[in-house]
Design a protein around this motif. Structure first.
Motif, PDB file in Angstrom:
ATOM      1  N   THR A   2     -44.577 -11.430  16.086  1.00  0.00           N
ATOM      2  CA  THR A   2     -45.622 -10.573  16.627  1.00  0.00           C
ATOM      3  C   THR A   2     -46.143  -9.661  15.526  1.00  0.00           C
ATOM      4  O   THR A   2     -45.471  -9.452  14.521  1.00  0.00           O
ATOM      5  CB  THR A   2     -45.119  -9.759  17.842  1.00  0.00           C
ATOM      6  OG1 THR A   2     -46.225  -9.158  18.491  1.00  0.00           O
ATOM      7  CG2 THR A   2     -44.118  -8.706  17.436  1.00  0.00           C
ATOM      8  N   ASN A  37     -36.111 -12.674  22.174  1.00  0.00           N
ATOM      9  CA  ASN A  37     -36.455 -12.769  23.596  1.00  0.00           C
ATOM     10  C   ASN A  37     -35.211 -12.450  24.414  1.00  0.00           C
ATOM     11  O   ASN A  37     -34.405 -13.315  24.701  1.00  0.00           O
ATOM     12  CB  ASN A  37     -36.969 -14.170  23.943  1.00  0.00           C
ATOM     13  CG  ASN A  37     -38.243 -14.515  23.207  1.00  0.00           C
ATOM     14  OD1 ASN A  37     -39.059 -13.645  22.930  1.00  0.00           O
ATOM     15  ND2 ASN A  37     -38.406 -15.771  22.859  1.00  0.00           N
ATOM     16  N   ASP A  56     -45.171  -6.135  28.326  1.00  0.00           N
ATOM     17  CA  ASP A  56     -46.415  -6.581  28.944  1.00  0.00           C
ATOM     18  C   ASP A  56     -46.927  -5.462  29.831  1.00  0.00           C
ATOM     19  O   ASP A  56     -46.140  -4.850  30.560  1.00  0.00           O
ATOM     20  CB  ASP A  56     -46.174  -7.825  29.819  1.00  0.00           C
ATOM     21  CG  ASP A  56     -46.133  -9.099  29.014  1.00  0.00           C
ATOM     22  OD1 ASP A  56     -46.841  -9.191  28.000  1.00  0.00           O
ATOM     23  OD2 ASP A  56     -45.393 -10.017  29.417  1.00  0.00           O
ATOM     24  N   THR A  57     -48.241  -5.190  29.779  1.00  0.00           N
ATOM     25  CA  THR A  57     -48.825  -4.174  30.648  1.00  0.00           C
ATOM     26  C   THR A  57     -49.931  -4.796  31.490  1.00  0.00           C
ATOM     27  O   THR A  57     -50.329  -5.942  31.268  1.00  0.00           O
ATOM     28  CB  THR A  57     -49.438  -3.006  29.834  1.00  0.00           C
ATOM     29  OG1 THR A  57     -50.617  -3.469  29.164  1.00  0.00           O
ATOM     30  CG2 THR A  57     -48.442  -2.446  28.839  1.00  0.00           C
ATOM     31  N   ASP A  58     -50.445  -4.009  32.424  1.00  0.00           N
ATOM     32  CA  ASP A  58     -51.596  -4.419  33.227  1.00  0.00           C
ATOM     33  C   ASP A  58     -52.903  -3.953  32.604  1.00  0.00           C
ATOM     34  O   ASP A  58     -53.974  -4.228  33.144  1.00  0.00           O
ATOM     35  CB  ASP A  58     -51.491  -3.828  34.642  1.00  0.00           C
ATOM     36  CG  ASP A  58     -50.309  -4.390  35.408  1.00  0.00           C
ATOM     37  OD1 ASP A  58     -49.893  -5.521  35.100  1.00  0.00           O
ATOM     38  OD2 ASP A  58     -49.794  -3.702  36.307  1.00  0.00           O
ATOM     39  N   THR A  87     -54.489  -9.044  28.918  1.00  0.00           N
ATOM     40  CA  THR A  87     -53.820  -7.745  29.039  1.00  0.00           C
ATOM     41  C   THR A  87     -53.069  -7.411  27.753  1.00  0.00           C
ATOM     42  O   THR A  87     -52.689  -8.296  26.994  1.00  0.00           O
ATOM     43  CB  THR A  87     -52.845  -7.725  30.235  1.00  0.00           C
ATOM     44  OG1 THR A  87     -51.884  -8.763  30.070  1.00  0.00           O
ATOM     45  CG2 THR A  87     -53.585  -7.885  31.554  1.00  0.00           C
ATOM     46  N   LYS A  88     -52.852  -6.108  27.557  1.00  0.00           N
ATOM     47  CA  LYS A  88     -52.224  -5.621  26.331  1.00  0.00           C
ATOM     48  C   LYS A  88     -50.709  -5.713  26.391  1.00  0.00           C
ATOM     49  O   LYS A  88     -50.107  -5.561  27.440  1.00  0.00           O
ATOM     50  CB  LYS A  88     -52.572  -4.146  26.123  1.00  0.00           C
ATOM     51  CG  LYS A  88     -53.984  -3.867  25.791  1.00  0.00           C
ATOM     52  CD  LYS A  88     -54.160  -2.373  25.570  1.00  0.00           C
ATOM     53  CE  LYS A  88     -55.606  -2.028  25.363  1.00  0.00           C
ATOM     54  NZ  LYS A  88     -55.800  -0.607  25.091  1.00  0.00           N
ATOM     55  N   GLU A  89     -50.145  -5.923  25.221  1.00  0.00           N
ATOM     56  CA  GLU A  89     -48.713  -5.749  25.003  1.00  0.00           C
ATOM     57  C   GLU A  89     -48.577  -4.495  24.161  1.00  0.00           C
ATOM     58  O   GLU A  89     -49.409  -4.237  23.288  1.00  0.00           O
ATOM     59  CB  GLU A  89     -48.121  -6.926  24.237  1.00  0.00           C
ATOM     60  CG  GLU A  89     -48.105  -8.208  25.003  1.00  0.00           C
ATOM     61  CD  GLU A  89     -47.570  -9.361  24.175  1.00  0.00           C
ATOM     62  OE1 GLU A  89     -47.420  -9.229  22.932  1.00  0.00           O
ATOM     63  OE2 GLU A  89     -47.305 -10.413  24.760  1.00  0.00           O
ATOM     64  N   ASP A 138     -40.951  -6.617  32.727  1.00  0.00           N
ATOM     65  CA  ASP A 138     -42.131  -6.563  31.864  1.00  0.00           C
ATOM     66  C   ASP A 138     -41.773  -6.500  30.382  1.00  0.00           C
ATOM     67  O   ASP A 138     -42.646  -6.556  29.524  1.00  0.00           O
ATOM     68  CB  ASP A 138     -43.013  -5.363  32.227  1.00  0.00           C
ATOM     69  CG  ASP A 138     -43.656  -5.522  33.592  1.00  0.00           C
ATOM     70  OD1 ASP A 138     -43.871  -6.673  34.022  1.00  0.00           O
ATOM     71  OD2 ASP A 138     -43.945  -4.491  34.237  1.00  0.00           O
ATOM     72  N   LYS A 181     -40.694  -8.091  27.145  1.00  0.00           N
ATOM     73  CA  LYS A 181     -40.661  -9.449  26.580  1.00  0.00           C
ATOM     74  C   LYS A 181     -39.441  -9.646  25.700  1.00  0.00           C
ATOM     75  O   LYS A 181     -38.906 -10.742  25.615  1.00  0.00           O
ATOM     76  CB  LYS A 181     -41.929  -9.713  25.777  1.00  0.00           C
ATOM     77  CG  LYS A 181     -43.169  -9.812  26.654  1.00  0.00           C
ATOM     78  CD  LYS A 181     -44.375 -10.161  25.851  1.00  0.00           C
ATOM     79  CE  LYS A 181     -44.279 -11.607  25.411  1.00  0.00           C
ATOM     80  NZ  LYS A 181     -45.470 -12.093  24.730  1.00  0.00           N
TER      81      LYS A 181
END
Length: 184
Positions: A29, A50, A63-65, A87-89, A165, A167
């Motif tokens: 990432t 992970n 992970d977000t909304d 959506t944003k991480e 949420d 990751k």
């Protein structure tokens, strides 16, 4: 000849299984923004494990909304844009885990009654006035290390984060090369 072909098939199968296994366990990432400075900076390339086994102090990807905006996409290359999704991480540090009590007051952070020694933050104080008697089951409280420029659990837009949420946790910085190493 048959034995040689069988060996090749076995070797190729083994390499494919190994690659799939590694991809399942770790992911690369790239940091977007400076909410984790000075620990992580915009453009740092990281390896994430992970894992849902999260401890206080871990740096995690969540992970977000929140929807990705056109401004968010401006500096990204086309491959990153395609991979990003809608959506944003976010990358944040875990401050409190389920069962912990948390108080943020007068610029100080107390977890379970003990003031955190946060030599990793940018600045000396943490804004906010928060008092959580007990972090609920399967929730965590996260903050950026650059406290003045971080959208994190102190804001209602993020709030307490569901473990589902998360990751995974950041374990290694690959780039820049002069900062290569394990992330703590």
């Amino acid at each position: 000849m048959k034995k040689e072909i069988k060996n090749w098939i076995f070797d190729i199968g083994f390499v494919l299984l190994l690659a799939i296994g590694i991809n399942y366990l770790i992911t690369g990432t790239k940091v977007q923004g400076n909410s984790m400075a000075p620990t992580l900076n915009h453009g740092d390339l990281l390896i994430m494990l992970n894992s849902k086994k999260i401890d206080r102090g871990d740096i995690v990807i969540i992970d977000t909304d929140m929807e990705v905006s056109a401004k968010d996409l401006e500096e990204l290359n086309i491959l990153t844009r395609l991979k990003m999704g809608k959506t944003k991480e976010i990358v944040k540090r875990v401050i409190a885990i389920e069962g912990d009590s948390l108080i943020i007051k007068d610029g100080k952070v107390l977890v379970n009654g003990q003031e955190l020694e946060e030599n990793y933050i940018n600045g000396k104080n943490t804004w906010g006035d928060i008092d959580v008697d007990r972090i609920p089951e399967n929730k965590i409280f996260v903050m950026g290390d650059n406290r003045d420029r971080s959208l994190d659990s102190r804001d209602s837009q993020i709030g307490l984060v569901d473990l589902e949420d998360v990751k995974g946790k950041i374990v290694l910085r690959l780039y820049p090369f002069n900062k290569f190493g394990i992330i703590k």
